[in-house]
Design an enzyme around this catalytic site. Structure first.
Site, PDB file in Angstrom:
ATOM      1  N   GLU A   1      -9.573  -4.146 -60.240  1.00 56.97           N
ATOM      2  CA  GLU A   1      -9.352  -5.294 -59.350  1.00 56.97           C
ATOM      3  C   GLU A   1     -10.102  -6.556 -59.758  1.00 56.97           C
ATOM      4  O   GLU A   1     -10.978  -7.045 -59.038  1.00 56.97           O
ATOM      5  CB  GLU A   1      -9.712  -4.904 -57.909  1.00 56.97           C
ATOM      6  CG  GLU A   1      -8.926  -3.709 -57.398  1.00 56.97           C
ATOM      7  CD  GLU A   1      -9.154  -3.414 -55.918  1.00 56.97           C
ATOM      8  OE1 GLU A   1     -10.097  -3.976 -55.339  1.00 56.97           O
ATOM      9  OE2 GLU A   1      -8.379  -2.624 -55.350  1.00 56.97           O
TER      10      GLU A   1
ATOM     11  N   PHE B   1     -13.011   5.324 -45.303  1.00 58.45           N
ATOM     12  CA  PHE B   1     -11.726   5.531 -45.982  1.00 58.45           C
ATOM     13  C   PHE B   1     -11.543   6.986 -46.425  1.00 58.45           C
ATOM     14  O   PHE B   1     -10.553   7.318 -47.076  1.00 58.45           O
ATOM     15  CB  PHE B   1     -11.612   4.627 -47.216  1.00 58.45           C
ATOM     16  CG  PHE B   1     -11.196   3.216 -46.895  1.00 58.45           C
ATOM     17  CD1 PHE B   1     -12.131   2.268 -46.500  1.00 58.45           C
ATOM     18  CD2 PHE B   1      -9.862   2.828 -46.986  1.00 58.45           C
ATOM     19  CE1 PHE B   1     -11.754   0.969 -46.201  1.00 58.45           C
ATOM     20  CE2 PHE B   1      -9.477   1.525 -46.699  1.00 58.45           C
ATOM     21  CZ  PHE B   1     -10.425   0.597 -46.307  1.00 58.45           C
TER      22      PHE B   1
ATOM     23  N   HIS C   1     -16.065  -0.739 -62.178  1.00 61.55           N
ATOM     24  CA  HIS C   1     -15.664  -0.935 -60.774  1.00 61.55           C
ATOM     25  C   HIS C   1     -16.783  -1.704 -60.066  1.00 61.55           C
ATOM     26  O   HIS C   1     -17.470  -1.173 -59.195  1.00 61.55           O
ATOM     27  CB  HIS C   1     -15.383   0.422 -60.119  1.00 61.55           C
ATOM     28  CG  HIS C   1     -14.626   0.349 -58.818  1.00 61.55           C
ATOM     29  ND1 HIS C   1     -13.504   1.113 -58.543  1.00 61.55           N
ATOM     30  CD2 HIS C   1     -14.830  -0.370 -57.705  1.00 61.55           C
ATOM     31  CE1 HIS C   1     -13.068   0.868 -57.320  1.00 61.55           C
ATOM     32  NE2 HIS C   1     -13.853  -0.032 -56.780  1.00 61.55           N
TER      33      HIS C   1
ATOM     34  N   GLU D   1      -4.568   3.063 -56.110  1.00 60.43           N
ATOM     35  CA  GLU D   1      -5.324   3.278 -54.866  1.00 60.43           C
ATOM     36  C   GLU D   1      -4.392   2.978 -53.710  1.00 60.43           C
ATOM     37  O   GLU D   1      -3.583   2.046 -53.777  1.00 60.43           O
ATOM     38  CB  GLU D   1      -6.531   2.325 -54.727  1.00 60.43           C
ATOM     39  CG  GLU D   1      -7.773   2.693 -55.490  1.00 60.43           C
ATOM     40  CD  GLU D   1      -8.915   1.698 -55.257  1.00 60.43           C
ATOM     41  OE1 GLU D   1      -9.034   1.162 -54.135  1.00 60.43           O
ATOM     42  OE2 GLU D   1      -9.673   1.458 -56.209  1.00 60.43           O
TER      43      GLU D   1
ATOM     44  N   TRP E   1      -7.204   6.749 -51.919  1.00 61.20           N
ATOM     45  CA  TRP E   1      -8.568   6.300 -51.685  1.00 61.20           C
ATOM     46  C   TRP E   1      -8.951   6.692 -50.268  1.00 61.20           C
ATOM     47  O   TRP E   1      -8.345   6.197 -49.347  1.00 61.20           O
ATOM     48  CB  TRP E   1      -8.668   4.777 -51.873  1.00 61.20           C
ATOM     49  CG  TRP E   1     -10.091   4.348 -51.772  1.00 61.20           C
ATOM     50  CD1 TRP E   1     -10.767   4.004 -50.632  1.00 61.20           C
ATOM     51  CD2 TRP E   1     -11.040   4.247 -52.847  1.00 61.20           C
ATOM     52  NE1 TRP E   1     -12.069   3.712 -50.929  1.00 61.20           N
ATOM     53  CE2 TRP E   1     -12.265   3.849 -52.272  1.00 61.20           C
ATOM     54  CE3 TRP E   1     -10.962   4.456 -54.236  1.00 61.20           C
ATOM     55  CZ2 TRP E   1     -13.418   3.655 -53.038  1.00 61.20           C
ATOM     56  CZ3 TRP E   1     -12.096   4.267 -54.981  1.00 61.20           C
ATOM     57  CH2 TRP E   1     -13.320   3.861 -54.378  1.00 61.20           C
TER      58      TRP E   1
ATOM     59  N   GLU F   1     -18.752   1.495 -48.451  1.00 61.52           N
ATOM     60  CA  GLU F   1     -17.650   0.538 -48.458  1.00 61.52           C
ATOM     61  C   GLU F   1     -18.184  -0.884 -48.707  1.00 61.52           C
ATOM     62  O   GLU F   1     -17.993  -1.805 -47.922  1.00 61.52           O
ATOM     63  CB  GLU F   1     -16.854   0.681 -47.149  1.00 61.52           C
ATOM     64  CG  GLU F   1     -15.665  -0.237 -46.942  1.00 61.52           C
ATOM     65  CD  GLU F   1     -14.606  -0.224 -48.026  1.00 61.52           C
ATOM     66  OE1 GLU F   1     -14.600   0.669 -48.890  1.00 61.52           O
ATOM     67  OE2 GLU F   1     -13.779  -1.144 -48.008  1.00 61.52           O
ATOM     68  N   TRP F   2     -18.896  -1.045 -49.810  1.00 63.56           N
ATOM     69  CA  TRP F   2     -19.400  -2.351 -50.254  1.00 63.56           C
ATOM     70  C   TRP F   2     -20.130  -3.085 -49.111  1.00 63.56           C
ATOM     71  O   TRP F   2     -20.954  -2.474 -48.445  1.00 63.56           O
ATOM     72  CB  TRP F   2     -18.258  -3.173 -50.859  1.00 63.56           C
ATOM     73  CG  TRP F   2     -17.560  -2.425 -51.973  1.00 63.56           C
ATOM     74  CD1 TRP F   2     -16.289  -1.918 -51.941  1.00 63.56           C
ATOM     75  CD2 TRP F   2     -18.092  -2.046 -53.262  1.00 63.56           C
ATOM     76  NE1 TRP F   2     -16.004  -1.264 -53.126  1.00 63.56           N
ATOM     77  CE2 TRP F   2     -17.081  -1.332 -53.952  1.00 63.56           C
ATOM     78  CE3 TRP F   2     -19.320  -2.241 -53.902  1.00 63.56           C
ATOM     79  CZ2 TRP F   2     -17.263  -0.821 -55.234  1.00 63.56           C
ATOM     80  CZ3 TRP F   2     -19.495  -1.737 -55.188  1.00 63.56           C
ATOM     81  CH2 TRP F   2     -18.475  -1.045 -55.830  1.00 63.56           C
TER      82      TRP F   2
END
Ligand code: GBH
Length: 585
Positions: free
Chosen positions: A273, A552, A227, A486, A536, A543-544
């Site tokens: 993804e 989230f 991921h 998700e 999710w 969150e990146w």
């Protein structure tokens, strides 16, 4: 600690690394020797430096924060007062009590008994313990620590939810609400600090205990291999996913994971993804080794490596674990034509082709790229061999899609064909425009309630979910089951709330989960074979590039308290309630 393995950086990477720490002044031009002789090809010179995992942290990342708690926490029982659901958001004409309003139940809908509903998180986003127990750095440690301005709020995930030490509590808390499945990711650079070579047995023991804890609580463990947290050594050695060298390394890593956990894990996802992480290339200049590949080609080189890596890891996995379900996670919103013009229909088709179809057409339909992608990539990608195509075709046991939202698509002003013919058009090569609003003629309204402004791609578009699921079934899944791997929502402005009880009452996320589950039931009643879903996320996390500023979580985590306490939000109860009402007992 891993001392035995070597990383030899090229000149650029090592000089840059030393440069950053020690402020080296490169006064000698790289293209001349000390006596002034010109060097023809300076990049042919490699440094003899050997970096162990600790050196990589010191030279390439810098200091790392540690959590207040750095030993595994025993779970404390969830107090029954924490399990009382909130008052509902919906007016009911015949309320039957404050906590349990009458919900008009559609008797033709149900989730089968073996339908698994779960929650998901991912390694870099939740684990923390960045350097603990020999973990090697990943590209995200560089992005969060070194790349100026890359992270919205300048945070790192060094500590995050401290799941590395608090997983027992985390699993106990999701189990207490009846959750049936927990989907997590292995950190590749924990298991193999350099992405290849030595295996870190401490990491294997760690994930073994997560899996045993799931089983102890009657929660089905589901594992994703990758991921986005690519071992930094692989990026700096050969360009990571840009190089086919990664295929052998990914398959070797997958084998280690299958061998260690395959006796207890039946549900596997290879990569999360690929559209997203392949489009992250090129990585920011000056922070990673630059392999001089044209920017526009990089996402597609990555895609090629992903198709080879995924498909080989699938075949190896099926040989080792014949009963396992192995797939990868697709992503993308439902694509609605903004008008009924034929050019908008074409734009929608090209958007599917260059996104989901980029990976799903080879894997589910033909073994090779669709015509639109092929026309674009054939000048710079080598064609797949016949045997590679055979390996790719059918390399998934379910169609797993991260299905959050929907958008409108429409043709570029000049028309789709004029864009295809003009390689400098800003929308080339996809040649589809996108919007979150209905056309002006249709009123110009937003497709649905907006999520947090820091997640501008996300709207509550649950009305479109039945059409979305039918599309996935008809186009790619066909006879295979669908997994919604998700879905979830960032409550607007949640990070500016200050009162605990205000944070915990998340009305738009709750209505998202309420309506999402009923839309899924509607599609299932119409014959779409959805076998499971993963919300999710189990709690707020990193969150990146948005850092901790968009949320989230279905649980709040108080990141300012060193104990990192967790609290259920109302939406978690809303999600669980759909199964109390609709799942066959
Ligand atoms: C998931 O991706 C990820 O798997 C998960 O790690 C993440 O935490 C979760 O979403 C919530 O974001 O800002 O316009 O450039 C969902 C698909 C694809 C959505 C990339 C955001 C960026 C769009 N994501 N997209 S934009």
């Amino acid at each position: 600690m891993m001392k035995e393995s070597l990383i030899i950086l090229g000149v650029a990477g090592a000089v840059q690394a030393l440069d950053k720490r020690q402020g080296f002044n490169q006064s000698i031009p790289a293209s001349t020797t000390l006596d002034g002789t010109a060097i023809e090809n300076p990049t042919a010179y490699a440094t003899p430096f050997v970096l162990n995992v600790e050196d990589m942290w010191d030279l390439l990342i810098g200091p790392v924060a540690t959590a207040a708690t750095t030993t595994t926490v025993s779970p404390t029982p969830v107090p029954s007062s924490s399990l009382i659901p909130p008052p509902p958001l919906y007016y009911s004409p015949f309320p039957t009590g404050a906590q349990h309003p009458m919900e008009p139940k559609n008797e033709s809908w149900s989730f089968p008994k073996d339908f698994w509903w779960g929650v998901a998180g991912a390694s870099y986003q939740i684990e923390g313990a960045a350097k603990a127990d020999g973990r090697g750095p990943s590209i995200w440690d560089v992005l969060s620590h070194r790349v100026a301005g890359f992270i919205h709020d300048n945070t790192t995930a060094d500590i995050s939810d401290n799941n590395y030490y608090m997983y027992k509590q985390d699993i106990a808390r999701v189990a207490a609400l009846g959750v049936k499945a927990y989907s997590f990711t292995l950190s590749w650079s924990r298991i193999m600090p350099f992405g290849r070579g030595p295996v870190n047995e401490v990491a294997i023991a760690h994930y073994n205990d997560i899996i045993s804890t799931c089983i102890e609580y009657d929660v089905i463990p589901m594992v994703t291999l990758f991921h986005w947290d690519l071992p930094l050594a692989l990026q700096d050695t050969y360009g990571g996913w840009l190089s086919e060298n990664i295929v052998g390394d990914f398959v070797a890593y997958a084998k280690v994971a299958y061998a260690a956990f395959g006796d207890r894990v039946d549900h596997w996802f290879t990569v999360n993804e690929p559209i997203v992480f392949c489009n992250d290339y090129p990585l920011p200049a000056m922070y990673f080794k630059n392999f001089s590949i044209p920017n526009a080609h990089q996402p597609f080189l990555c895609g090629q490596s992903v198709l080879l890596s995924h498909s080989q890891a699938y075949q190896v996995g099926k040989a080792m674990m014949p009963n396992a379900t192995i797939s990868y996670k697709n992503n993308g919103g439902y694509k609605i034509p903004q008008t009924n013009s034929s050019d908008d229909a074409l734009a929608v088709q090209r958007a599917w082709d260059f996104n989901e179809g980029w990976f799903s057409d080879p894997i589910f339909l033909t073994g090779d790229y669709n015509a639109a992608v092929k026309a674009y990539v054939s000048s710079f990608l080598r064609p797949f061999t016949a045997s590679e195509k055979q390996t790719i075709l059918g390399s998934a046991d379910s169609y797993a899609h991260d299905a959050y939202t929907a958008q409108f698509y429409f043709a570029p002003d000049s028309g789709v064909q004029a864009c295809i013919d003009n390689t400098t058009h800003p929308l080339y090569p996809t040649c589809a425009n996108t919007s979150y609003t209905y056309s002006a003629q249709d009123g110009g309204w937003l497709v649905g309630a907006a999520a947090d402004p820091l997640s501008p791609w996300l709207h509550k578009a649950t009305d479109w979910l039945p059409a979305f699921l039918h599309y996935l079934a008809d186009t790619w899944a066909k006879d295979l089951p669908i997994v919604v791997s998700e879905f979830g929502f960032a409550e607007p402005f949640e990070s500016s709330k200050t009162l605990l009880q205000d944070i915990l009452y998340d009305p738009i996320r709750s209505s998202y989960f309420h309506d999402y589950m009923r839309a899924m039931l509607m599609a299932m009643s119409e014959g779409v074979n959805v076998v499971g879903c993963l919300a999710w996320s189990l709690y707020d996390n990193y969150e990146w590039a948005t850092g901790f500023s968009a949320k989230f979580g279905m649980q709040y985590v108080n990141f300012t308290d060193p104990a990192l306490p967790r609290y259920y939000k109302a939406s978690f109860f809303e999600y669980a309630r759909a199964f109390e009402i609709y799942q066959e007992k």
